[in-house]
Scaffold this active site. Structure first.
Site, short mmCIF file in Angstrom:
data_model
loop_
_atom_site.label_atom_id
_atom_site.label_comp_id
_atom_site.label_asym_id
_atom_site.label_seq_id
_atom_site.Cartn_x
_atom_site.Cartn_y
_atom_site.Cartn_z
N GLY A 1 -4.76 -2.55 -2.73
CA GLY A 1 -4.79 -2.56 -0.97
C GLY A 1 -5.51 -1.60 -0.43
O GLY A 1 -5.56 -1.39 0.67
N ASP A 2 -5.70 -0.67 -1.27
CA ASP A 2 -6.57 0.71 -0.68
C ASP A 2 -8.09 0.35 -0.32
O ASP A 2 -8.83 0.00 -1.33
CB ASP A 2 -6.34 2.07 -1.30
CG ASP A 2 -6.80 2.99 -0.67
OD1 ASP A 2 -6.27 3.53 0.01
OD2 ASP A 2 -7.87 3.39 -1.16
N VAL A 3 -8.42 0.38 0.87
CA VAL A 3 -9.64 -0.12 1.22
C VAL A 3 -10.73 1.05 0.55
O VAL A 3 -11.84 0.69 0.13
CB VAL A 3 -9.79 0.02 2.74
CG1 VAL A 3 -11.23 0.00 3.01
CG2 VAL A 3 -9.13 -1.03 3.46
N TRP B 1 -11.86 7.84 -5.75
CA TRP B 1 -11.73 8.35 -4.37
C TRP B 1 -12.53 9.51 -4.36
O TRP B 1 -13.28 9.81 -3.31
CB TRP B 1 -10.24 8.75 -4.33
CG TRP B 1 -9.37 7.47 -3.71
CD1 TRP B 1 -9.80 6.50 -3.37
CD2 TRP B 1 -7.98 7.57 -3.85
NE1 TRP B 1 -8.77 5.72 -2.98
CE2 TRP B 1 -7.60 6.45 -3.35
CE3 TRP B 1 -6.90 8.27 -4.67
CZ2 TRP B 1 -6.19 5.98 -3.37
CZ3 TRP B 1 -5.85 8.17 -4.58
CH2 TRP B 1 -5.21 6.72 -3.90
N TRP C 1 0.96 -1.21 -0.01
CA TRP C 1 0.04 -0.08 0.00
C TRP C 1 1.03 1.26 0.02
O TRP C 1 0.60 2.31 -0.84
CB TRP C 1 -0.82 -0.06 1.14
CG TRP C 1 -1.82 1.18 1.41
CD1 TRP C 1 -2.98 1.11 0.69
CD2 TRP C 1 -1.27 2.47 1.98
NE1 TRP C 1 -3.57 2.80 0.84
CE2 TRP C 1 -2.72 3.35 1.68
CE3 TRP C 1 -0.39 2.93 2.75
CZ2 TRP C 1 -2.97 4.58 2.08
CZ3 TRP C 1 -0.54 4.38 2.94
CH2 TRP C 1 -1.66 5.00 2.83
#
Length: 76
Positions: free
Chosen positions: A24-26, A66, A5
């Site tokens: 890997g970023d929630v 995002w 991450w």
């Protein structure tokens, strides 16, 4: 230590690489599941398949996903 991450975030924000998909970023995974699977859980293979459509600009797609999570606009 430095994990996947952290390495992805350095590639995105420090080195400005245009084709990074930080699975890997929630928040990114959540945004992908909300937009493409009606909130249902997607496997890593399904997430990768979605991301393949955005190559070679997966970083840009990541930024948009995002931003889509935050309901309030940001002033720059």
């Amino acid at each position: 230590g430095i994990g996947p991450w952290t390495a992805d975030m350095i590639l995105l924000f420090v080195l400005l690489r245009p084709d990074v998909l930080p699975l890997g970023d929630v928040a990114l995974v959540r945004a992908m599941q909300e937009r493409y699977a009606d909130g249902k859980k997607l496997s890593r293979a399904e997430l990768l398949a979605l991301g393949d459509r955005w190559a070679p600009y997966r970083t840009v797609a990541t930024w948009y996903l995002w931003r889509g999570l935050d309901p309030e606009p940001i002033e720059y």
